[in-house]
Write a protein that holds these residues in place. Sequence first.
Motif, PDB file in Angstrom:
ATOM      1  N   LEU A 110       0.822  -1.203   0.000  1.00 17.50           N
ATOM      2  CA  LEU A 110       0.000   0.000   0.000  1.00 17.50           C
ATOM      3  C   LEU A 110       0.857   1.254   0.000  1.00 17.50           C
ATOM      4  CD1 LEU A 110      -2.678   1.532   0.266  1.00 17.50           C
ATOM      5  CD2 LEU A 110      -2.548   1.152   2.743  1.00 17.50           C
ATOM      6  N   ALA A 111       1.910   1.281   0.808  1.00 13.17           N
ATOM      7  CA  ALA A 111       2.767   2.463   0.869  1.00 13.17           C
ATOM      8  C   ALA A 111       3.351   2.778  -0.506  1.00 13.17           C
ATOM      9  CB  ALA A 111       3.886   2.250   1.889  1.00 13.17           C
ATOM     10  N   GLN A 112       3.755   1.744  -1.238  1.00 18.04           N
ATOM     11  CA  GLN A 112       4.310   2.003  -2.565  1.00 18.04           C
ATOM     12  C   GLN A 112       3.228   2.437  -3.539  1.00 18.04           C
ATOM     13  OE1 GLN A 112       7.575  -0.193  -4.074  1.00 18.04           O
ATOM     14  NE2 GLN A 112       6.698  -0.370  -6.122  1.00 18.04           N
ATOM     15  N   ASP A 113       2.055   1.834  -3.448  1.00 17.30           N
ATOM     16  CA  ASP A 113       0.959   2.233  -4.338  1.00 17.30           C
ATOM     17  C   ASP A 113       0.614   3.706  -4.126  1.00 17.30           C
ATOM     18  OD1 ASP A 113      -1.147   1.759  -6.256  1.00 17.30           O
ATOM     19  OD2 ASP A 113      -2.549   1.793  -4.575  1.00 17.30           O
ATOM     20  N   LEU A 114       0.531   4.119  -2.854  1.00 16.14           N
ATOM     21  CA  LEU A 114       0.242   5.525  -2.576  1.00 16.14           C
ATOM     22  C   LEU A 114       1.364   6.429  -3.067  1.00 16.14           C
ATOM     23  CD1 LEU A 114      -1.203   5.235   1.039  1.00 16.14           C
ATOM     24  CD2 LEU A 114      -2.481   5.570  -1.085  1.00 16.14           C
ATOM     25  N   ALA A 115       2.609   5.976  -2.936  1.00 15.56           N
ATOM     26  CA  ALA A 115       3.750   6.795  -3.357  1.00 15.56           C
ATOM     27  C   ALA A 115       3.708   7.098  -4.849  1.00 15.56           C
ATOM     28  CB  ALA A 115       5.060   6.102  -2.994  1.00 15.56           C
ATOM     29  N   THR A 116       3.172   6.168  -5.649  1.00  9.48           N
ATOM     30  CA  THR A 116       3.085   6.421  -7.094  1.00  9.48           C
ATOM     31  C   THR A 116       2.137   7.573  -7.396  1.00  9.48           C
ATOM     32  OG1 THR A 116       1.263   4.838  -7.480  1.00  9.48           O
ATOM     33  CG2 THR A 116       3.522   3.986  -7.602  1.00  9.48           C
ATOM     34  N   ARG A 117       1.288   7.926  -6.412  1.00 12.74           N
ATOM     35  CA  ARG A 117       0.355   9.048  -6.601  1.00 12.74           C
ATOM     36  C   ARG A 117       0.698  10.225  -5.684  1.00 12.74           C
ATOM     37  NH1 ARG A 117      -4.553   6.643  -4.881  1.00 12.74           N
ATOM     38  NH2 ARG A 117      -3.653   4.587  -4.577  1.00 12.74           N
ATOM     39  N   GLY A 118       1.921  10.215  -5.155  1.00 15.48           N
ATOM     40  CA  GLY A 118       2.374  11.333  -4.330  1.00 15.48           C
ATOM     41  C   GLY A 118       1.735  11.382  -2.959  1.00 15.48           C
ATOM     42  N   ARG A 119       1.296  10.239  -2.444  1.00 13.18           N
ATOM     43  CA  ARG A 119       0.658  10.186  -1.137  1.00 13.18           C
ATOM     44  C   ARG A 119       1.481   9.352  -0.178  1.00 13.18           C
ATOM     45  NH1 ARG A 119      -5.716   9.022  -2.704  1.00 13.18           N
ATOM     46  NH2 ARG A 119      -5.937  10.731  -4.207  1.00 13.18           N
ATOM     47  N   ARG A 120       1.224   9.541   1.118  1.00 15.82           N
ATOM     48  CA  ARG A 120       1.899   8.776   2.154  1.00 15.82           C
ATOM     49  C   ARG A 120       0.904   8.410   3.243  1.00 15.82           C
ATOM     50  NH1 ARG A 120       7.381   8.963   2.841  1.00 15.82           N
ATOM     51  NH2 ARG A 120       7.260   9.229   5.113  1.00 15.82           N
ATOM     52  N   LEU A 121       1.133   7.271   3.883  1.00 17.36           N
ATOM     53  CA  LEU A 121       0.357   6.925   5.069  1.00 17.36           C
ATOM     54  C   LEU A 121       0.718   7.874   6.203  1.00 17.36           C
ATOM     55  CD1 LEU A 121       0.707   3.059   4.806  1.00 17.36           C
ATOM     56  CD2 LEU A 121      -1.466   4.316   4.796  1.00 17.36           C
ATOM     57  N   GLN A 122      -0.295   8.263   6.983  1.00 17.08           N
ATOM     58  CA  GLN A 122      -0.114   9.240   8.051  1.00 17.08           C
ATOM     59  C   GLN A 122      -0.459   8.620   9.409  1.00 17.08           C
ATOM     60  OE1 GLN A 122       1.136  12.230   7.411  1.00 17.08           O
ATOM     61  NE2 GLN A 122       1.101  11.900   5.186  1.00 17.08           N
ATOM     62  N   PRO A 123       0.117   9.136  10.500  1.00 16.81           N
ATOM     63  CA  PRO A 123      -0.251   8.645  11.836  1.00 16.81           C
ATOM     64  C   PRO A 123      -1.767   8.695  12.032  1.00 16.81           C
ATOM     65  CG  PRO A 123       1.640  10.110  11.970  1.00 16.81           C
ATOM     66  CD  PRO A 123       1.160  10.192  10.558  1.00 16.81           C
ATOM     67  N   GLY A 124      -2.317   7.612  12.575  1.00 15.55           N
ATOM     68  CA  GLY A 124      -3.749   7.536  12.805  1.00 15.55           C
ATOM     69  C   GLY A 124      -4.543   6.950  11.661  1.00 15.55           C
ATOM     70  N   ASP A 125      -3.951   6.812  10.476  1.00  9.87           N
ATOM     71  CA  ASP A 125      -4.663   6.197   9.361  1.00  9.87           C
ATOM     72  C   ASP A 125      -5.056   4.767   9.708  1.00  9.87           C
ATOM     73  OD1 ASP A 125      -4.613   8.339   7.629  1.00  9.87           O
ATOM     74  OD2 ASP A 125      -2.957   7.583   6.395  1.00  9.87           O
ATOM     75  N   LEU A 126      -6.251   4.386   9.306  1.00 11.06           N
ATOM     76  CA  LEU A 126      -6.706   3.012   9.421  1.00 11.06           C
ATOM     77  C   LEU A 126      -6.588   2.343   8.063  1.00 11.06           C
ATOM     78  CD1 LEU A 126      -9.874   3.691  11.573  1.00 11.06           C
ATOM     79  CD2 LEU A 126      -7.802   2.529  12.346  1.00 11.06           C
ATOM     80  N   VAL A 127      -6.169   1.085   8.072  1.00 12.30           N
ATOM     81  CA  VAL A 127      -5.999   0.339   6.819  1.00 12.30           C
ATOM     82  C   VAL A 127      -6.756  -0.969   6.915  1.00 12.30           C
ATOM     83  CG1 VAL A 127      -4.390  -0.739   5.213  1.00 12.30           C
ATOM     84  CG2 VAL A 127      -3.731   1.379   6.399  1.00 12.30           C
ATOM     85  N   SER A 128      -7.698  -1.150   6.010  1.00 17.07           N
ATOM     86  CA  SER A 128      -8.405  -2.411   5.858  1.00 17.07           C
ATOM     87  C   SER A 128      -7.547  -3.303   4.968  1.00 17.07           C
ATOM     88  CB  SER A 128      -9.770  -2.143   5.210  1.00 17.07           C
ATOM     89  OG  SER A 128     -10.352  -3.324   4.721  1.00 17.07           O
ATOM     90  N   LEU A 129      -7.098  -4.439   5.536  1.00 15.15           N
ATOM     91  CA  LEU A 129      -6.056  -5.247   4.890  1.00 15.15           C
ATOM     92  C   LEU A 129      -6.562  -6.138   3.774  1.00 15.15           C
ATOM     93  CD1 LEU A 129      -3.937  -6.314   7.995  1.00 15.15           C
ATOM     94  CD2 LEU A 129      -3.592  -4.358   6.463  1.00 15.15           C
ATOM     95  N   GLY A 130      -7.870  -6.424   3.725  1.00 12.30           N
ATOM     96  CA  GLY A 130      -8.372  -7.260   2.641  1.00 12.30           C
ATOM     97  C   GLY A 130      -9.306  -8.335   3.135  1.00 12.30           C
ATOM     98  N   GLY A 131      -9.956  -8.993   2.195  1.00 13.51           N
ATOM     99  CA  GLY A 131     -10.985  -9.952   2.535  1.00 13.51           C
ATOM    100  C   GLY A 131     -10.468 -11.352   2.799  1.00 13.51           C
ATOM    101  N   PHE A 132     -10.852 -11.902   3.941  1.00 12.48           N
ATOM    102  CA  PHE A 132     -10.588 -13.304   4.248  1.00 12.48           C
ATOM    103  C   PHE A 132     -11.759 -14.188   3.812  1.00 12.48           C
ATOM    104  CE2 PHE A 132      -7.847 -11.147   7.333  1.00 12.48           C
ATOM    105  CZ  PHE A 132      -6.673 -11.861   7.199  1.00 12.48           C
ATOM    106  N   SER A 133     -12.784 -13.565   3.252  1.00  7.83           N
ATOM    107  CA  SER A 133     -13.949 -14.304   2.772  1.00  7.83           C
ATOM    108  C   SER A 133     -14.428 -13.654   1.491  1.00  7.83           C
ATOM    109  CB  SER A 133     -15.079 -14.268   3.813  1.00  7.83           C
ATOM    110  OG  SER A 133     -15.662 -12.974   3.874  1.00  7.83           O
ATOM    111  N   PRO A 134     -15.237 -14.349   0.715  1.00  3.98           N
ATOM    112  CA  PRO A 134     -15.904 -13.673  -0.402  1.00  3.98           C
ATOM    113  C   PRO A 134     -16.821 -12.577   0.126  1.00  3.98           C
ATOM    114  CG  PRO A 134     -16.129 -16.071  -0.551  1.00  3.98           C
ATOM    115  CD  PRO A 134     -15.590 -15.774   0.817  1.00  3.98           C
ATOM    116  N   ALA A 135     -17.172 -11.623  -0.742  1.00  2.00           N
ATOM    117  CA  ALA A 135     -18.166 -10.615  -0.391  1.00  2.00           C
ATOM    118  C   ALA A 135     -19.542 -11.257  -0.538  1.00  2.00           C
ATOM    119  CB  ALA A 135     -18.032  -9.398  -1.301  1.00  2.00           C
ATOM    120  N   LEU A 136     -20.157 -11.589   0.606  1.00  2.00           N
ATOM    121  CA  LEU A 136     -21.400 -12.361   0.602  1.00  2.00           C
ATOM    122  C   LEU A 136     -22.609 -11.441   0.746  1.00  2.00           C
ATOM    123  CD1 LEU A 136     -20.264 -15.173   3.055  1.00  2.00           C
ATOM    124  CD2 LEU A 136     -20.271 -15.250   0.552  1.00  2.00           C
TER     125      LEU A 136
END
Length: 288
Positions: free
Chosen positions: A235-261
């Motif tokens: 994620l940090a690299q993906d954001l960097a390609t758009r000139g963005r950075r993760l900031q203190p306090g940011d929440l990150v949803s890591l991804g699905g462990f299940s299908p979207a039901l």
Amino acid sequence: MRHTAAAVLGLAGLLLGTPAIAACPPDAAVEALAQRLLADQPGEPLSGMTSLADGQCAQDKLVAILSRTLGRPVGYKVGLTNPTAQQRFGVSHPVTGTIFEATVRARDGAEVPARFAAVPAVEADLLVRVRDAGINDARTHADVLRHIDQIIPFIELPDLVMPPARLDGPNLLAINVGARLGVLGAPIAVTGDGGDLAQRLGAMTVVMLDDTGKELARAPGTALLGHPLNVLPWLAQDLATRGRRLQPGDLVSLGGFSPALPPEAGRTYTVRYEGLAAQPVSVSVRIR
């Protein structure tokens, strides 16, 4: 094969490459999509997009519109964190969306209306909270743990916006990777170097059940890019390609462990994280 955060980051660099020039959908088309989404009415795919860059351009416009209703952006969600999901959408790497204040407002045991979205879904997920900006340079699992301060059980309640069969990679990005609502469990504090937390995250099993005890999904911690902590460097690299950075306090949803039901009215859904902590860890949502 065991993946490291550094290895995944290197792969991400090859996959992301140089951003394409976007053929951005018109403002009016994105505004119309946003208004249907906010009215909980299914939308139509945006036409004319041929690349993920097109979808990203549409997403940037959509996020600005949605934030007027869903609250300010408070972090990010990463989708398509496993090869099966990537293949389904015709892409070879994850994708990023923005989450809002409304996405993280509800707590364990909350009740949510069945029609909370245009095309509602329920999904087993996991959140982390960024401790400091050093996360942008973290490469190993130990580095990542030093720069996050909470791991939070999370049931995501995404909005697919349109029938799943009509979604492709650019349109998935355009709908902000489906970010809408969610329910948070009790946070797990990350202290010191995290101890054996990295090992437990990789070795855990995430199970989704309904109130009848029926198991709806089961996945290992390794389902997300080989290890949940691998998501942060990507994620940090993906954001960097758009000139963005993760900031203190940011929440990150890591991804699905299940299908979207599709959620069913009258049901309670529980996500249990087996092996993550010494005591049982779970989060539940009631769909009314």
